[in-house]
Design a protein around this motif. Structure first.
Motif, short mmCIF file in Angstrom:
data_model
loop_
_atom_site.label_atom_id
_atom_site.label_comp_id
_atom_site.label_asym_id
_atom_site.label_seq_id
_atom_site.Cartn_x
_atom_site.Cartn_y
_atom_site.Cartn_z
N ALA A 350 0.83 -1.21 0.00
CA ALA A 350 0.00 0.00 0.00
C ALA A 350 0.86 1.26 0.00
N THR A 351 1.93 1.25 0.80
CA THR A 351 2.83 2.40 0.86
C THR A 351 3.54 2.61 -0.47
N ALA A 352 3.98 1.51 -1.07
CA ALA A 352 4.68 1.60 -2.35
C ALA A 352 3.76 2.13 -3.45
N LEU A 363 9.08 3.17 -13.03
CA LEU A 363 8.40 3.49 -11.78
C LEU A 363 9.36 3.25 -10.62
N LEU A 364 9.44 4.21 -9.71
CA LEU A 364 10.21 4.00 -8.49
C LEU A 364 9.36 4.43 -7.31
N SER A 365 9.58 3.79 -6.15
CA SER A 365 8.74 4.08 -5.00
C SER A 365 9.46 3.78 -3.69
N PHE A 366 9.28 4.69 -2.72
CA PHE A 366 9.78 4.47 -1.37
C PHE A 366 8.70 3.72 -0.60
N ALA A 367 9.02 2.51 -0.13
CA ALA A 367 8.04 1.66 0.54
C ALA A 367 8.00 1.87 2.04
N VAL A 392 10.66 -1.32 -12.63
CA VAL A 392 10.24 -0.88 -11.30
C VAL A 392 11.42 -0.96 -10.33
N LEU A 393 11.56 0.07 -9.48
CA LEU A 393 12.52 0.06 -8.37
C LEU A 393 11.78 0.43 -7.10
N VAL A 394 11.76 -0.49 -6.13
CA VAL A 394 11.14 -0.25 -4.84
C VAL A 394 12.24 -0.29 -3.78
N PHE A 395 12.20 0.65 -2.85
CA PHE A 395 13.24 0.67 -1.81
C PHE A 395 12.62 1.01 -0.46
N GLY A 396 13.24 0.51 0.60
CA GLY A 396 12.75 0.76 1.95
C GLY A 396 13.89 0.75 2.95
N VAL A 397 13.65 1.33 4.11
CA VAL A 397 14.66 1.42 5.16
C VAL A 397 14.38 0.36 6.22
N VAL A 458 16.64 9.92 1.46
CA VAL A 458 16.81 8.62 0.82
C VAL A 458 16.15 8.63 -0.57
N THR A 459 14.92 9.11 -0.63
CA THR A 459 14.19 9.13 -1.89
C THR A 459 14.89 9.99 -2.94
#
Length: 478
Positions: A350-352, A363-367, A392-397, A458-459
């Motif tokens: 949902a966050t992504a 598409l890129l998204s901070f999850a 697609v690139l998804v990233f999270g901490v 980060v984003t």
């Protein structure tokens, strides 16, 4: 006058020299009904003595060919050593039956072309046959040589063998380790499967729990109790794993590209889409019949690594899967293929979706701040389904690092190389053309405690580096 022909046949063999006779016997042994025809009465009598239907006569003669109903046979093999004879007979057979399979022998490429023009479906030349036999023989010899070396390295283990997976192991890594453990047992050596990180992805948990795969956390193990170490689905300490850099690895088996890999036994292949494929082929060559657990594990490892055989699947992956499938527990496989999504996975997804940024087909998204890094590839897989999106690139901490997961359907882009080039100076990243990942220490962003500020930093950094790597320039917002 040639003998009468009675009955219908699967195949008619015209010309029974050494090649024709060998093929006759092979086809009969596989349950086919065969009629053999040769000009030499003595050869025909030998075949008859072995209870093989055969007639003597000149195959260019209408008197002989009229005895055979070519409309009722599956295939005709014309195997004399005379190219002109083969061509004449092929034309006659094709005229009588436009659908029958015709295979013919030819002595050279010119004759091959003439036979193909005459309607022959498959033309065999001595050079091509020899080449095929030689290449197949070389591959088999190379495989047996490797297995001989692997056996030697394992049997020289004075104690237990420790088998490492990469960190947070996936089905490919887990199943490969399980197979190597079984091979070590076959050679009389006890082995344990070791891993760092967590097993959190729903499919990975389901696999380990349903199949009861014994795995030991490497951080809680006494590594000094092992005589030798192996690693599967990774090429050495520090490469997508937390194995101590000073630990000597004796066995390396992987399907990822790597350079300067040193070990007693190294098998790195670029003709497979999964490490599990390599191990499955080992079992086949060693004539080790896999248990249901092992076969199901390896099949699932190949299937998941190649995304249901849709991405990067090679011939060997299909061959290995075909070998494994009769031993697979279908019910367990279905359960592993579709475990329920966890609440956290849905939250990350949902966050992504909410934070997605689209640039053309990228598409890129901070999850967000996550507890399970395996939720990222699941989010990336989902976002790749969006209309018009190819990459697609998804990233999270998580804790002290930023984790990256990328998916790609654009044949012009190697997403593994893109991530490597974008983040090689600040962390570790890489992978395949269609899937990749990475890890960047949070330390490069300084001492930032406010989550909202950290998320923006980060984003911005990930966005700039990723888009620059794929050739898209944007003006950053203040």
């Amino acid at each position: 006058m040639p003998e009468e022909v009675n009955g219908n046949y699967d195949y008619v063999i015209l010309g029974c020299g050494a090649l024709g006779t060998a093929i006759v016997k092979d086809l009969i042994s596989s349950g086919k009904k065969i009629l053999a025809v040769d000009v030499n009465p003595e050869k025909v009598e030998v075949l008859k003595d072995e209870e093989i239907d055969a007639i003597a006569g000149d195959i260019e003669s209408d008197e002989v060919l009229n005895k055979i109903d070519f409309k009722k046979v599956t295939g005709v093999l014309i195997l004399t050593s005379k190219d002109e004879t083969n061509r004449i007979v092929a034309e006659r057979v094709r005229k009588e039956n436009g659908e029958v399979l015709i295979v013919s022998r030819a002595s050279n490429l010119k004759s091959k072309e003439e036979l193909e023009e005459a309607g022959v479906d498959l033309v065999i030349t001595p050079i091509e046959s020899m080449k095929s036999t030689l290449v197949g023989g070389l591959k088999k010899a190379e495989s047996l040589r490797k297995l001989k070396k692997l056996r030697s390295v394992i049997q020289e283990t004075d104690g237990k063998l420790g088998i490492f997976t990469h960190d947070n192991p996936d089905p490919d890594s887990i199943s490969s380790a399980l197979a190597l453990r079984e091979i070590a047992k076959h050679f009389g050596v006890e082995a344990d499967i070791l891993y760092y990180g967590e097993i959190q992805h729903q499919q990975n948990k389901a696999m380990v729990n349903l199949l009861g795969i014994p795995m030991i956390r490497a951080g809680e193990a006494d590594l000094s109790s092992y005589s030798k170490f192996a690693i599967v689905d990774s090429s050495g300490p520090g490469i997508n794993n937390s194995i101590p850099g000073d630990l000597e690895i004796a066995i390396v088996i992987d399907h990822h590209p790597a350079e300067n890999v040193e070990a007693e036994f190294v098998d790195l292949r670029n003709d497979v889409g999964a490490t599990a494929t390599i191990l499955a082929l080992y079992l086949q060559d060693l004539k080790i019949v896999p248990t249901k657990t092992l076969a199901t594990s390896l099949f699932f490892g190949i299937e998941s690594e190649t995304e249901g055989f849709r991405k990067n699947a090679r011939t060997n992956d299909f061959l290995a899967s075909a070998y494994l499938y009769p031993f697979v527990d279908r019910e367990l496989l279905e359960k592993m293929e579709g475990p329920a999504l966890s609440t956290e996975t849905l939250d990350v997804l949902a966050t992504a979706i909410k934070n997605r940024e689209i640039y053309s087909s990228f598409l890129l998204s901070f999850a967000g701040f996550i507890n399970d890094r395996d939720t990222l590839p699941q989010a990336a897989d989902f976002l790749l389904r969006l209309e018009g999106i190819n990459t697609v690139l998804v990233f999270g901490v998580m804790k002290d690092a930023v984790y990256l997961s990328a998916r790609n359907a654009d044949v012009r882009i190697n997403i593994g190389e893109v991530l490597k080039n974008a983040f090689k100076d600040v962390g570790g990243a890489g992978g395949h053309a269609h899937a990749a990942g990475g890890k960047i220490p949070l330390g490069i962003f300084g001492d930032v405690s406010d989550k909202e500020t950290l998320a923006k930093l980060v984003t911005q950094a990930i966005r700039k580096r990723f888009l620059n790597a794929i050739g898209i320039e944007i003006e950053e917002k203040p």
